[in-house]
Design a protein around this motif. Structure first.
Motif, PDB file in Angstrom:
ATOM      1  N   THR A  57      32.120  24.181  42.510  1.00  0.00           N
ATOM      2  CA  THR A  57      31.496  25.557  42.702  1.00  0.00           C
ATOM      3  C   THR A  57      30.161  26.117  42.566  1.00  0.00           C
ATOM      4  N   ALA A 105      28.645  27.822  45.146  1.00  0.00           N
ATOM      5  CA  ALA A 105      27.259  29.474  45.359  1.00  0.00           C
ATOM      6  C   ALA A 105      26.312  29.209  45.215  1.00  0.00           C
ATOM      7  N   LEU A 146      38.354  33.454  39.509  1.00  0.00           N
ATOM      8  CA  LEU A 146      37.107  32.283  40.585  1.00  0.00           C
ATOM      9  C   LEU A 146      38.297  31.874  40.817  1.00  0.00           C
ATOM     10  N   VAL A 174      31.168  35.007  46.352  1.00  0.00           N
ATOM     11  CA  VAL A 174      30.661  35.070  45.411  1.00  0.00           C
ATOM     12  C   VAL A 174      29.933  35.813  45.715  1.00  0.00           C
ATOM     13  N   LEU A 187      29.685  33.562  38.246  1.00  0.00           N
ATOM     14  CA  LEU A 187      29.199  32.752  39.471  1.00  0.00           C
ATOM     15  C   LEU A 187      27.747  33.211  40.119  1.00  0.00           C
ATOM     16  N   GLY A 188      27.959  34.445  40.607  1.00  0.00           N
ATOM     17  CA  GLY A 188      26.780  34.904  41.476  1.00  0.00           C
ATOM     18  C   GLY A 188      25.543  34.997  40.941  1.00  0.00           C
TER      19      GLY A 188
END
Length: 353
Positions: free
Chosen positions: A132, A136, A317, A328, A334-335
């Motif tokens: 993931t 991203a 997510l 994202v 996560l970003g």
């Protein structure tokens, strides 16, 4: 690319080469033609003698610039042909041609064409979230203006095409590729692959074809992408295989993804010690909750590599992934982690140039 000179020469030529390297301003790196892929990809120039040409000719290393053939007598025509196939630009007979060799090496220190480089992700344990984060980070790089070639090398994973929502798009998969290193242009490869958008292409496997990945096509894709100016991002499995080792050692930065747990810390230490010791730069991203209260800095200290980012849990997510395409937000956990990884990679790329 550093001003290092890889010397693949017999012992009786070493002193002559060392003098020329010093005069031209290089740091000399003695090498073994049987195991030189890492330095072959990274050094500014390479000098090699006829026995090294004979060893490298069947090795399928990518053709590169800055190669000089040296010997103590005039090389045979077959040797010259082999050296040209490897990228040789000139030759020198030592010690008579020392001044000529110094001039060639000096000219090779002029700025080389830019290659975007390679970034690899590998999980310390199952469920760490490396795939993931790889996707991203690819999206973050695209947003920053990079052209990205995303390589899904985790053969037993669900597939990054599912993560991006492009599983139905036309294009070649790993099982369709049969070439070896240096055998395909980056533009040709990119045009044949499924795309997420104009700047992001990917190579993944077919879920109905269980043939294992071969080292040749994988490294050919890495080399072709780099030469074409694409940022190559590789999602690696937690496996000790020749493919994983070769891709990791080709990357300017390898990101190990783990969790802030005792087990995650131990797994990351073992992975790095066993598999990644030859990689130029290995750093850590920590994802998820800490059930025992371990802080990210404590985990990084215990593992012994720098920490890029700690990514807190994002309860939405999993739902977004189930919806069929990873989206994202730049300010999401996560970003932020992906942006931190891309920023650290740009630093690593500058340091390696």
């Amino acid at each position: 690319m550093s001003d290092d000179l890889l010397a693949l020469v017999a012992e009786h030529l070493h002193d002559d080469v060392a003098r020329c390297a010093a005069a031209a301003g290089y740091r000399l790196i003695p090498g073994d033609a049987r195991e030189c892929r890492r330095d072959w990809l990274r050094t500014r120039a390479v000098v090699l003698d006829p026995p090294a040409v004979a060893t490298l000719a069947p090795s399928s290393l990518p053709r590169r610039g800055g190669v000089v053939l040296i010997s103590d007598t005039e090389p045979a025509s077959a040797t010259w042909r082999g050296a040209l196939d490897l990228g040789a630009v000139d030759s020198a007979v030592l010690p008579e041609d020392e001044s000529h060799l110094v001039r060639i090496l000096t000219e090779l220190r002029l700025p080389a064409s830019r290659q975007a480089g390679a970034l690899a992700f590998i999980p310390a344990h199952g469920g760490a979230g490396a795939s993931t984060l790889a996707v991203a980070s690819a999206l973050a790089a695209v947003e920053s203006g990079e052209r990205v070639l995303l390589l899904d090398i985790d053969e037993l994973g669900a597939g990054l095409d599912l993560t991006l929502g492009v599983e139905a798009r036309e294009g070649l998969r790993w099982q369709d590729l049969s070439f070896d290193e240096g055998a395909v242009s980056g533009a040709s490869l990119r045009n044949a692959l499924p795309r997420y958008n104009d700047r992001l292409a990917l190579v993944t496997g077919r879920r109905d074809d269980i043939r294992p990945l071969a080292r040749g096509p994988v490294l050919a894709a890495v080399d072709a992408g780099r030469a074409h100016g694409d940022l190559v991002i590789a999602d690696l499995p937690r496996a000790d295989t020749p493919v994983v080792r070769a891709v990791a050692e080709s990357a300017e930065l390898v990101v190990v993804v783990t969790t802030p747990t005792v087990a995650g810390t131990a797994a990351a230490r073992l992975l790095i010690a066993r598999l990644l010791t030859a990689c130029p730069r290995v750093e850590l991203v920590i994802r998820g909750p800490s059930p025992g209260g371990l802080r990210a800095a404590q985990v990084a200290d215990a593992v012994g590599v720098p920490l890029i980012a700690a990514c807190r849990p994002d309860p939405r997510l999993a739902m977004r992934l189930e919806a069929g395409r990873l989206r994202v937000a730049p300010r999401s956990p996560l970003g932020r982690a992906a942006s931190a990884v891309y920023s650290r990679f740009t630093d690593a790329r500058v340091a390696a140039s």
